[in-house]
Design a protein around this motif. Structure first.
Motif, PDB file in Angstrom:
ATOM      1  N   ALA A  82      -9.262   2.239 -59.837  1.00 54.37           N
ATOM      2  CA  ALA A  82      -7.890   1.785 -60.105  1.00 54.37           C
ATOM      3  C   ALA A  82      -7.061   1.776 -58.823  1.00 54.37           C
ATOM      4  O   ALA A  82      -6.350   0.798 -58.537  1.00 54.37           O
ATOM      5  CB  ALA A  82      -7.238   2.679 -61.163  1.00 54.37           C
ATOM      6  N   ARG A  83      -7.149   2.853 -58.055  1.00 57.10           N
ATOM      7  CA  ARG A  83      -6.397   2.920 -56.795  1.00 57.10           C
ATOM      8  C   ARG A  83      -6.825   1.841 -55.819  1.00 57.10           C
ATOM      9  O   ARG A  83      -5.992   1.191 -55.201  1.00 57.10           O
ATOM     10  CB  ARG A  83      -6.580   4.295 -56.152  1.00 57.10           C
ATOM     11  CG  ARG A  83      -5.775   5.375 -56.806  1.00 57.10           C
ATOM     12  CD  ARG A  83      -5.922   6.662 -56.042  1.00 57.10           C
ATOM     13  NE  ARG A  83      -5.246   7.741 -56.740  1.00 57.10           N
ATOM     14  CZ  ARG A  83      -5.588   9.007 -56.649  1.00 57.10           C
ATOM     15  NH1 ARG A  83      -6.609   9.369 -55.887  1.00 57.10           N
ATOM     16  NH2 ARG A  83      -4.915   9.928 -57.311  1.00 57.10           N
ATOM     17  N   ARG A  84      -8.141   1.678 -55.664  1.00 59.07           N
ATOM     18  CA  ARG A  84      -8.653   0.701 -54.689  1.00 59.07           C
ATOM     19  C   ARG A  84      -8.287  -0.723 -55.052  1.00 59.07           C
ATOM     20  O   ARG A  84      -8.032  -1.549 -54.184  1.00 59.07           O
ATOM     21  CB  ARG A  84     -10.178   0.814 -54.577  1.00 59.07           C
ATOM     22  CG  ARG A  84     -10.678   2.111 -54.021  1.00 59.07           C
ATOM     23  CD  ARG A  84     -11.069   2.145 -52.566  1.00 59.07           C
ATOM     24  NE  ARG A  84     -11.946   1.155 -52.042  1.00 59.07           N
ATOM     25  CZ  ARG A  84     -13.270   1.296 -51.889  1.00 59.07           C
ATOM     26  NH1 ARG A  84     -13.851   2.403 -52.267  1.00 59.07           N
ATOM     27  NH2 ARG A  84     -13.972   0.338 -51.353  1.00 59.07           N
ATOM     28  N   LEU A  85      -8.264  -1.019 -56.359  1.00 58.53           N
ATOM     29  CA  LEU A  85      -7.988  -2.393 -56.795  1.00 58.53           C
ATOM     30  C   LEU A  85      -6.523  -2.621 -57.165  1.00 58.53           C
ATOM     31  O   LEU A  85      -6.127  -3.750 -57.449  1.00 58.53           O
ATOM     32  CB  LEU A  85      -8.890  -2.758 -57.985  1.00 58.53           C
ATOM     33  CG  LEU A  85     -10.398  -2.746 -57.695  1.00 58.53           C
ATOM     34  CD1 LEU A  85     -11.178  -3.082 -58.960  1.00 58.53           C
ATOM     35  CD2 LEU A  85     -10.753  -3.694 -56.563  1.00 58.53           C
ATOM     36  N   GLY A  86      -5.736  -1.543 -57.182  1.00 51.03           N
ATOM     37  CA  GLY A  86      -4.322  -1.682 -57.517  1.00 51.03           C
ATOM     38  C   GLY A  86      -4.078  -2.057 -58.970  1.00 51.03           C
ATOM     39  O   GLY A  86      -3.182  -2.842 -59.282  1.00 51.03           O
ATOM     40  N   ILE A  87      -4.923  -1.486 -59.843  1.00 46.44           N
ATOM     41  CA  ILE A  87      -4.775  -1.728 -61.280  1.00 46.44           C
ATOM     42  C   ILE A  87      -4.706  -0.380 -61.989  1.00 46.44           C
ATOM     43  O   ILE A  87      -4.943   0.660 -61.377  1.00 46.44           O
ATOM     44  CB  ILE A  87      -5.936  -2.598 -61.845  1.00 46.44           C
ATOM     45  CG1 ILE A  87      -7.295  -1.927 -61.597  1.00 46.44           C
ATOM     46  CG2 ILE A  87      -5.893  -4.000 -61.237  1.00 46.44           C
ATOM     47  CD1 ILE A  87      -8.499  -2.695 -62.132  1.00 46.44           C
ATOM     48  N   SER A  88      -4.401  -0.394 -63.279  1.00 40.93           N
ATOM     49  CA  SER A  88      -4.303   0.862 -64.021  1.00 40.93           C
ATOM     50  C   SER A  88      -5.691   1.373 -64.410  1.00 40.93           C
ATOM     51  O   SER A  88      -6.660   0.609 -64.483  1.00 40.93           O
ATOM     52  CB  SER A  88      -3.465   0.670 -65.285  1.00 40.93           C
ATOM     53  OG  SER A  88      -4.194  -0.080 -66.243  1.00 40.93           O
ATOM     54  N   VAL A  89      -5.763   2.668 -64.675  1.00 42.25           N
ATOM     55  CA  VAL A  89      -7.014   3.268 -65.140  1.00 42.25           C
ATOM     56  C   VAL A  89      -7.420   2.643 -66.473  1.00 42.25           C
ATOM     57  O   VAL A  89      -8.607   2.401 -66.717  1.00 42.25           O
ATOM     58  CB  VAL A  89      -6.880   4.812 -65.264  1.00 42.25           C
ATOM     59  CG1 VAL A  89      -8.115   5.426 -65.895  1.00 42.25           C
ATOM     60  CG2 VAL A  89      -6.621   5.427 -63.902  1.00 42.25           C
ATOM     61  N   HIS A  90      -6.440   2.350 -67.318  1.00 44.04           N
ATOM     62  CA  HIS A  90      -6.720   1.698 -68.602  1.00 44.04           C
ATOM     63  C   HIS A  90      -7.414   0.351 -68.378  1.00 44.04           C
ATOM     64  O   HIS A  90      -8.386   0.025 -69.067  1.00 44.04           O
ATOM     65  CB  HIS A  90      -5.417   1.504 -69.393  1.00 44.04           C
ATOM     66  CG  HIS A  90      -5.618   0.742 -70.669  1.00 44.04           C
ATOM     67  ND1 HIS A  90      -6.181   1.305 -71.784  1.00 44.04           N
ATOM     68  CD2 HIS A  90      -5.365  -0.559 -70.976  1.00 44.04           C
ATOM     69  CE1 HIS A  90      -6.261   0.392 -72.742  1.00 44.04           C
ATOM     70  NE2 HIS A  90      -5.765  -0.745 -72.268  1.00 44.04           N
ATOM     71  N   THR A  91      -6.940  -0.416 -67.406  1.00 47.85           N
ATOM     72  CA  THR A  91      -7.551  -1.722 -67.113  1.00 47.85           C
ATOM     73  C   THR A  91      -8.969  -1.542 -66.585  1.00 47.85           C
ATOM     74  O   THR A  91      -9.873  -2.310 -66.932  1.00 47.85           O
ATOM     75  CB  THR A  91      -6.686  -2.514 -66.118  1.00 47.85           C
ATOM     76  OG1 THR A  91      -5.383  -2.677 -66.685  1.00 47.85           O
ATOM     77  CG2 THR A  91      -7.274  -3.872 -65.812  1.00 47.85           C
TER      78      THR A  91
END
Length: 123
Positions: A82-91
C-alpha cells in the motif's frame, strides 16, 4: 578402423524475438553434432525465450495487479505494498484476492509460484 559417431542432437527454437532467433540459429548451426529442428519436427530439447512483458492469453491481469504481484514476489506485506503504490491496505487486499482468483491460487506464495510457472513474472 571405424569411428563411432555420436548421435545428432535435434534442437528446436521457440523464441519471440525474430532477430534473436536468427542470431541463435546462425551460432548453433556451426555446432558439430547439433541440428536445428524443422517446422513440426520433434526435438530432443527446446530453447524457449518469451518476452516477459507478454502475459499469457488465459490470464487477464491489470497493470495494478501486476504491480501488486511483483511486490508480493518480493515478500512485501499488504501494508508495505500500500505504501509503495500509494493505495489503501483495503485496495491491496482487494487486488490480492483478485490475483488469487485469477491465478487459481490458495495463498500469496501459491499465487507467486503460479505466476512464475506461467511466465507472468520472473523470479
Amino acid at each position: 578402423m571405424s569411428e563411432d559417431k555420436a548421435p545428432e542432437i535435434v534442437l528446436a527454437l521457440e523464441i519471440d524475438d525474430p532477430a534473436l532467433a536468427d542470431r541463435l540459429a546462425v551460432l548453433l548451426g556451426h555446432v558439430d553434432g547439433l541440428r536445428l529442428a524443422g517446422p513440426g519436427e520433434a526435438a530432443a530439447a527446446t530453447i524457449v525465450a518469451r518476452d516477459p512483458r507478454i502475459i499469457p492469453d488465459d490470464i487477464a491481469l491489470t497493470q495494478r495487479e501486476l504491480d501488486v504481484l511483483a511486490l508480493m514476489a518480493e515478500g512485501a506485506s499488504n501494508k508495505m505494498i500500500a505504501r509503495r503504490l500509494g493505495i489503501s491496505v483495503h485496495t491491496v487486499k482487494f487486488h490480492v484476492g483478485s490475483l488469487l482468483d485469477k491465478l487459481d491460487a490458495t495463498g500469496r506464495t501459491d499465487a507467486v509460484a503460479h505466476a512464475a510457472r506461467r511466465g507472468v513474472i520472473e523470479l
